[in-house]
Write a protein that holds these residues in place. Sequence first.
Motif, PDB file in Angstrom:
ATOM      1  N   GLN A   1       0.835  -1.209   0.000  1.00 13.99           N
ATOM      2  CA  GLN A   1       0.000   0.000   0.000  1.00 13.99           C
ATOM      3  C   GLN A   1       0.866   1.254   0.000  1.00 13.99           C
ATOM      4  OE1 GLN A   1      -2.552  -0.738   3.371  1.00 13.99           O
ATOM      5  NE2 GLN A   1      -4.170  -1.591   2.082  1.00 13.99           N
ATOM      6  N   SER A   2       1.965   1.211   0.750  1.00 10.26           N
ATOM      7  CA  SER A   2       2.859   2.380   0.771  1.00 10.26           C
ATOM      8  C   SER A   2       3.538   2.561  -0.575  1.00 10.26           C
ATOM      9  CB  SER A   2       3.898   2.249   1.890  1.00 10.26           C
ATOM     10  OG  SER A   2       4.830   1.238   1.589  1.00 10.26           O
TER      11      SER A   2
ATOM     12  N   SER B   1       2.196   1.781  -3.499  1.00  9.28           N
ATOM     13  CA  SER B   1       1.205   2.286  -4.451  1.00  9.28           C
ATOM     14  C   SER B   1       0.889   3.766  -4.212  1.00  9.28           C
ATOM     15  CB  SER B   1      -0.080   1.450  -4.404  1.00  9.28           C
ATOM     16  OG  SER B   1      -0.718   1.620  -3.149  1.00  9.28           O
ATOM     17  N   LYS B   2       1.083   4.257  -3.010  1.00 12.06           N
ATOM     18  CA  LYS B   2       0.840   5.669  -2.707  1.00 12.06           C
ATOM     19  C   LYS B   2       1.940   6.550  -3.288  1.00 12.06           C
ATOM     20  CE  LYS B   2      -1.803   4.993   1.490  1.00 12.06           C
ATOM     21  NZ  LYS B   2      -1.835   5.152   2.942  1.00 12.06           N
ATOM     22  N   THR B   3       3.127   6.002  -3.418  1.00 17.30           N
ATOM     23  CA  THR B   3       4.250   6.784  -3.927  1.00 17.30           C
ATOM     24  C   THR B   3       4.272   6.837  -5.441  1.00 17.30           C
ATOM     25  OG1 THR B   3       5.730   4.886  -3.838  1.00 17.30           O
ATOM     26  CG2 THR B   3       5.690   6.343  -1.910  1.00 17.30           C
ATOM     27  N   GLU B   4       3.529   5.984  -6.078  1.00 24.84           N
ATOM     28  CA  GLU B   4       3.523   5.953  -7.551  1.00 24.84           C
ATOM     29  C   GLU B   4       2.551   6.926  -8.126  1.00 24.84           C
ATOM     30  OE1 GLU B   4       2.879   1.890  -8.692  1.00 24.84           O
ATOM     31  OE2 GLU B   4       4.767   1.277  -7.868  1.00 24.84           O
TER      32      GLU B   4
END
Length: 79
Positions: free
Chosen positions: A73-74, A76-79
């Motif tokens: 999840q972390s 995917s948040k940075t992408e």
Amino acid sequence: MKLIHSLTNWIETLFHTIECDKGLAKELAGQAGVTEGNMMVFLGIIEDRVNAILYQYSIINQTRNAENLAHFQSLSKTE
């Protein structure tokens, strides 16, 4: 008689391998070790120990899965 002897040996080996409670075994089955007369007691103790091991394993897997999910999840948040 040979079959019973093989079974009692196998039960005793498994009992020690998975580190079952020796004190409980002595309390419930006496000092004789595994015999034809008490093998069900030892199998019950083995069953309880296996259930405890499986429960601990499931907790470890749940924790690992939660950590993996948080990691993905972390990402995917940075992408």
